[in-house]
Write an enzyme that holds these catalytic residues in place. Structure first.
Site, mmCIF file in Angstrom:
data_model
loop_
_atom_site.group_PDB
_atom_site.id
_atom_site.type_symbol
_atom_site.label_atom_id
_atom_site.label_comp_id
_atom_site.label_asym_id
_atom_site.label_seq_id
_atom_site.Cartn_x
_atom_site.Cartn_y
_atom_site.Cartn_z
ATOM 1 N N GLU A 1 0.802 -1.207 0.000
ATOM 2 C CA GLU A 1 0.000 0.000 0.000
ATOM 3 C C GLU A 1 0.847 1.275 0.000
ATOM 4 O OE1 GLU A 1 -4.071 -1.650 2.069
ATOM 5 O OE2 GLU A 1 -2.563 -0.772 3.395
ATOM 6 N N VAL A 2 1.651 1.425 -1.028
ATOM 7 C CA VAL A 2 2.487 2.624 -1.167
ATOM 8 C C VAL A 2 1.605 3.721 -1.781
ATOM 9 C CG1 VAL A 2 4.671 3.563 -1.994
ATOM 10 C CG2 VAL A 2 4.471 1.118 -1.506
#
Length: 584
Positions: free
Chosen positions: A252-253
């Site tokens: 989840e960048v």
């Protein structure tokens, strides 16, 4: 250094003066030789010390404050710029060092079952882990994935990252010894790209954000991002020399590609976010493989799902890291998971892990885990596990049972760990037995000390003998009765609504005759819950640090108990007035 003992001359019977002279000369030569040896050893020792502790490379980080640098928000916000200009640039010291020796075990033939300890919130005291680890082992776990975040005892320039209640270095060593005693492999998790709010919230590191306004993700184009990660990884791995794996997070960048540096890079290199992502991951893997030979690496897979097979192959990461495929829904699409796994086979990955959940995935404010939902999640993963022979030569290495304590660094607490123990026991035993069988049910009840369980109602009946069972039962009472009983009293009691309304309380106006009709019930409810909460707080304090206790009470107790306390305070004050005229 201890001096070598001087050899004593032999008991020769030769009495001549020449023999005595030779003996004296030999003794002097022996003394000189020993002194020379000592000098050589000292020189070698000093050289070694200089090699290992030679000057560190200090990088000066620069934050450029200008109107052109703003991507989010109003570029004309002078107050924001003025505040940012006062931040002192961070200095990141990257030690120059050779490869560090690791002592990993060969667990390639072992199917791992790791229990995730998410310490970004409600980190338990080590004394609780002393009780927990034997239980995990008995239930079928053979490892723990520890996500320390700010609970790690960072030191030096990183000291700002650690919580006031962070574990000590001695605690970290004791945790590993406890794990080893109970045959649990310790896998540290260090976030290296996204979910780094605990780092980027600090002023000295804000300029490493991908997007200036948000602390979620690193800017991969600033050299000092990697420099900082090297220091963090070095400090964590220095305390985990016996670990066989490290998990680098990388899920989840958020907002990757939205920062100014990223947009410039994509424009000049005709690249995309996937390439940027892989470039950063490769740099992290390069450092780990160079410094910690033999250490295997795990990473969450969600960002890889969006990247093409060709890009994954070209990056070369497949031989150096294993993806951990995570899905937490109760009845997810196994075929969709199969597509991801097939993609990883084609990309050249050698091993794959799965990740299920036993708590912390059914809502950010969830305080009680839904047993049926988490059980179904395990059963779905078992179906995927059964299909793995289709994906040879990709090897299934293990599964992580995640137990998220917060959705991220800024969110409220999810279910407390003691409250999640029954769910964890059901999930672990289901994986061990290949399904939720009668044997699974009996084992869970026996180990936890319950008489029965109701999966659809998410309840277990019986006293319970597991660590934190008291908190389990008390939180159950809070969920079932606290809000309901107080709301019913304050909002449905007609005598209160008719003779002790907010208007009466504001003007201190009341008739004791009317007030006494409901007073005894209110006071009893108040005293019962006050006593209960004191006991609950004591149990929480035995497991958790003060910040966790206060946060949990603020979120789960005070919103309901405070109005009751306020009403009792006003009741006692007004009834003492003995029906005086209304206050102005």
């Amino acid at each position: 250094m201890r001096l070598p003992s001087v050899l004593q001359p032999g008991t020769s019977r030769v009495r001549s003066g020449q023999a005595a002279l030779y003996s004296t000369m030999a003794l002097q030569r022996s003394h000189k030789l020993n002194l020379l040896r000592i000098a050589v050893l000292l020189v070698v020792a000093l050289a070694g010390i200089k090699f290992f502790f030679r000057d560190s490379l200090t990088l000066q980080l620069h934050k450029h404050i200008s109107k052109d640098s703003a991507f989010w928000g109003d570029t004309g916000d002078s107050s924001h710029q003025s505040q940012a200009a006062e931040v002192h640039p961070a200095k990141i010291t990257v030690p120059r060092q050779g490869p560090r020796q690791q002592f990993p075990k060969d667990l390639s033939a072992t199917e791992m079952r790791l229990v995730h300890l998410d310490l970004k919130g409600a980190a338990p005291r080590v004394s609780y882990l002393e009780q927990l680890f034997p239980l995990l082992s008995r239930l079928g776990a053979n490892g723990i994935l520890i996500e320390y975040e700010d609970m790690f005892p960072f030191k030096g320039e990183l000291e700002v990252l650690k919580s006031p209640y962070a574990y000590s270095e001695e605690d970290i060593e004791w945790i590993q010894q406890l794990a080893e005693l109970h045959k649990l492999e310790v896998v540290p998790l260090v976030q290296t790209f996204g979910h780094v709010e605990f780092i980027l919230k600090h002023a000295k590191y804000q300029h490493l954000r991908e997007v200036e306004r948000f602390p979620n993700s690193f800017n991969p184009h600033v050299p000092d991002t990697l420099a900082l990660l090297k220091v963090i990884l070095s400090q964590v791995m220095e305390k985990h020399r016996r670990s066989s794996w490290i998990h680098i997070g990388a899920d989840e960048v958020f907002h990757l590609g939205e920062g100014k540096d990223s947009r410039n890079w994509m424009s000049h290199n005709k690249g995309d976010t996937g390439t940027m992502y892989l470039n950063h991951i490769k740099e992290v893997l390069d450092f780990i493989s160079t410094q910690y030979q033999g250490l295997r690496v795990l990473m969450w897979d969600d960002m890889l799902r969006k990247i093409s097979v060709g890009a994954l192959q070209e990056s070369g990461i497949a031989k150096r890291v294993s993806p951990v495929v995570w899905f937490y829904a109760p009845d997810f699409n196994a075929e969709q998971i199969g597509q991801f796994i097939a993609k990883y086979v084609e990309s050249g990955f050698e091993a794959v892990w799965f990740a299920s959940a036993f708590k912390g995935t059914t809502g950010p404010t969830q305080s009680w885990p839904p047993l049926s939902s988490h059980l179904k999640n395990q059963l779905s993963w078992l179906r995927v596990r059964e299909a793995m022979p289709r994906f040879a030569p990709l090897r299934f290495q293990g599964i992580v049972l995640t137990g998220w304590q917060r959705y991220d660094h800024y969110s409220v607490l999810c279910e407390l760990l003691p409250v999640g123990i029954p769910s964890l026991a059901i999930c672990l035993q289901t994986l061990v037995n290949g399904g939720f069988t009668e044997q699974t049910r009996r084992k869970v009840l026996e180990v936890l000390g319950f008489q029965s369980m109701q999966l659809e109602q998410s309840t277990c009946e019986g006293r319970g003998v597991f660590p934190g069972a008291e908190i389990y039962h008390m939180v159950e009472q809070v969920n079932r009765h606290l809000k309901e009983s107080i709301t019913k009293m304050l909002e449905e009691e007609s005598a209160i609504k008719g003779w002790f309304s907010p208007y009466h309380r504001k003007h201190q106006f009341g008739n004791p005759r009317n007030m006494e009709s409901f007073g005894s019930k209110v006071l009893k409810l108040h005293d019962d819950w006050e006593s209960f909460v004191r006991d609950l707080r004591a149990h929480l304090e035995s497991i958790y640090f003060p910040d966790t206790v206060e946060e949990w009470m603020e979120e789960n107790i005070n919103p309901y108990l405070d109005p009751l306390q306020d009403l009792v305070r006003d009741y006692r004050a007004i009834i003492r007035l003995n029906a005086q005229p209304k206050a102005p």
